[in-house]
Scaffold this motif. Sequence first.
Motif: not given
Length: 586
Positions: A438-464
């Motif tokens: 998971l450390e690799e995801v933490v280091n690239n959180i901007d890209d990963k979060f953008a890929a799984f965030a919803d239209d509101t700019g937040r991440c649901s449990f489903e996206g997580f």
Amino acid sequence: MFQAAMNASSRVALGGVAVRTRPSSKAKAGRARAPPIRAAISEPPAQTAADQVPASKGSGRKKVVVLGSGWGAVSFVKSLPADTPYDVVLVSPRNYFLYTPLLPGAATGAVEERSIVEPIRRPISEKGWKYYEAACIDVDASAKKITCRAADPECFDDKGQSCEWHTFDVEYDYLVTAVGAVPNTFGVPGVEENCMFFKEIAHASRFRREVNERFERATLPDVPDARLKELLTFVVIGAGPTGVELAAELYDMVYQDVSRMYPSRLIPFVSIKIIDLQEKILSAYDRRIAEYATDFFQRANIDCLLGKGVSEVRSDAVVISDRVTGETSEVPFGLAVWCSGIKLNPLCEKIMDSLPPGTQENRRSLACDKNLRVNGSNGSIFAVGDCATIVRPRSMSKAMELYKGAAKCDEAGACEINLAKDQIKSALTKGVEEFPHLEEVVNNIDDKFAAFADDTGRCSFEGFEKMLTEVDNGLRALPATAQVAKQEGEYLASFFAQCEGDADRLMGDDTKFEYNHKGSLAYIGKDAAVADIPGFTIVKGIAAGVIWKSFETISQVSVRNIFLVAADMVRTKIFGRDISRFMNDN
């Protein structure tokens, strides 16, 4: 008040814990509050208990049986100190260790076969341990014993009956399985009948003999051109390190030695082909290396048939099909070598069958924990090398726990279900210790979060969940290389030495195996090689060739082998290869 109700987040439940959601469009249209939506997240099923396999107990001298004489077994035996409280017995039908990276060189005479083998009795006798030249044919995990058969099949008494000691049992406290893998034909018809495999010293000896035999046949009078072309076409199936190095060594043999000693009219008929399903040779290496090596082969007139799958091997031709178009064609050959993959050793299947059901669901290799203990064996069986896979924990098993830990909850236990980027990063960070990937995801959180965030700019449990699933699916088993097997054998020896025969410590989790990738090397012909050295650079060409020859020389398992290999390389460079063929070879 109505407006306040509209702005309030609705609550749902995750696994019985209330969480807060953002209002839906329907709620905005006229409902003050959306009704709670309950969603249950099931926990992963409990693992099957391994109560059927008894655990070793107490301290004192323990009997350790080692199966195999390859990289993992020899590294374990050589690294385990003689004064540790273990009585070691090594069982293998092969009474020598083979330095496999130089097997292509032995197949063409660049080094001699005896230079890359080391008698297994040498390290065994030095430490006062035992060796049985026999094959393990069965394992009884519950009784903690193995059944062996003597390697010599011609064992008969005066009455023609099998000797009583031909098959025998060996009991153990701990079993170290290092039997490696076997060639995988992937069910392609005709491979076993019409191809050579390339894994043992006998394969290298046969290859060397048959190549020489074909050139001798080609020099005979009145051989038609069509027959010459057939005899002197060599096909290597598989463009991994073994296949590439074999094709490279064959190229050197033909153009450095055969061209000087055989009639020059034969050389235009020589054709070396390499077939692989990927678009580049050495496709598992860095992209720059793969591209360089592919271009190098093509410039050397080694025919690279890439993006082609083998559908059948006939007695005189390989039938291939294009991966994209499906178009089939035939590649005639005089000699074909199969270097395309490995599969589980049949003995490992017997080990799996002797363990409790459900503990070995992956039938491709023995599933082990971080200390190389085979799952389901209650710590009595260990595995190293190509026959083992370390099962890395998957973060999805703790998805709900990580998510709830980062969500903001009120006194009533209701939590936000849509988390901001900082909250997702916090959830992932908490899981890094248990799930290092998971450390690799933490280091690239901007890209990963953008890929799984919803239209509101937040991440649901489903996206997580989807994020963790993608990361878990990216987990790869360690490569089936000598480097991995050697490090595993050395680690296991140090683990046994530290535990000093104490059964409780051998079941502990104070340490774990960590693979340290030291780089990749491959010889590509004409004294050139490719080298990927972590933390340094990628080296290609003659400079990499010098690195390759130096490394393969000093990496031998004994001083004797170092001198023999070094002498062979100097001899080959000055005098050329010995291309004589012994007629009585079998």
